[in-house]
Design an enzyme around this catalytic site. Structure first.
Site, PDB file in Angstrom:
ATOM      1  N   GLY A   4       9.565   3.667   1.183  1.00 32.42           N
ATOM      2  CA  GLY A   4       8.942   2.376   1.414  1.00 32.42           C
ATOM      3  C   GLY A   4       7.426   2.457   1.498  1.00 32.42           C
ATOM      4  N   SER A  11       9.760   8.983   2.410  1.00 31.63           N
ATOM      5  CA  SER A  11       9.738   7.646   3.001  1.00 31.63           C
ATOM      6  C   SER A  11       9.400   6.660   1.881  1.00 31.63           C
ATOM      7  CB  SER A  11       8.700   7.576   4.135  1.00 31.63           C
ATOM      8  OG  SER A  11       8.736   6.316   4.749  1.00 31.63           O
ATOM      9  N   GLU A  33      -7.434  27.275   3.899  1.00 27.46           N
ATOM     10  CA  GLU A  33      -6.736  26.012   4.152  1.00 27.46           C
ATOM     11  C   GLU A  33      -6.562  25.771   5.654  1.00 27.46           C
ATOM     12  OE1 GLU A  33      -3.070  25.724   1.957  1.00 27.46           O
ATOM     13  OE2 GLU A  33      -4.087  25.950   0.028  1.00 27.46           O
ATOM     14  N   GLU A  76       0.866  -1.167   0.000  1.00 28.72           N
ATOM     15  CA  GLU A  76       0.000   0.000   0.000  1.00 28.72           C
ATOM     16  C   GLU A  76       0.914   1.231   0.000  1.00 28.72           C
ATOM     17  OE1 GLU A  76      -0.515  -2.538   2.319  1.00 28.72           O
ATOM     18  OE2 GLU A  76      -2.101  -3.402   1.076  1.00 28.72           O
TER      19      GLU A  76
END
Length: 193
Positions: free
Chosen positions: A122, A120, A149, A39
């Site tokens: 991974g 990151s 925002e 994922e």
């Protein structure tokens, strides 16, 4: 070395996206891995700028609430640098200038590339283009951000040495400012008048 991507299945679409990647890759010994499902958080790419005043040897930092840091030792109000997402058809340098104005009320006519890094790899596709921007720190103060925002950004100025001490103490604990401040500590002589 090679890889084969069998497919990408969408799992979630909202402010961000989450996809399942199905792939395999060539191993260092020349064989192939088995099928891998991962994922991956699809965040997009960002630009971050460390505003630096070489005349005063001061940096401009920002403090703002970050929900991903609820468990941080000092709480979720993080000390960071100017940053923003790259929108469609927007240049990296254009984002740097836009975000400097929106988040710190500053302009710069001199941007120096520091690096591009993967946040990151991974688990996310996000990368950050990191810059140093030369500014007049006396123009930096107050509160900034875009109301639509829900940004509530406080501008801080301090000496580079104080900022580096905060890194050492763990009170500056976000990757972009740590990388930028450590880079500046190694290259300070190039910029100080």
């Amino acid at each position: 070395m090679q890889y084969e991507l069998f497919g990408i299945d969408p799992l979630y679409r909202g402010f961000f996206a989450l996809n399942r990647y199905r792939l395999r890759f060539e191993r260092y010994d020349g064989t192939w891995s088995g099928a891998v499902d991962r994922e991956i958080f699809e965040r997009g790419h960002a630009v971050a700028v460390l505003p630096y005043d070489p005349k005063r040897d001061r940096v401009v930092l920002l403090e703002q609430f970050r929900p991903g840091a609820l468990e941080a030792t000092g709480g979720p109000w993080m000390t960071e640098i100017v940053a923003g997402m790259i929108e469609i058809d927007e240049s990296v340098e254009g984002v740097a200038h836009r975000e400097m104005q929106e988040e710190a009320g500053l302009t710069t006519d001199r941007l120096f590339p520091i690096t591009r890094y993967w946040v990151s790899p991974g688990g996310t596709t996000e990368s950050i283009y990191l810059f140093l921007g030369l500014v007049d720190s006396e123009e930096a103060s107050g509160f900034h951000g875009l109301p639509h925002e829900n940004e509530d950004i406080r501008v801080l100025t301090m000496s580079l040495d104080e900022a580096l001490n905060r890194v050492d103490q763990g009170t500056i604990c976000s990757a972009a400012p740590i990388i930028a401040l450590q880079w500046l500590s190694r290259h300070r002589a190039r910029f100080v008048d």
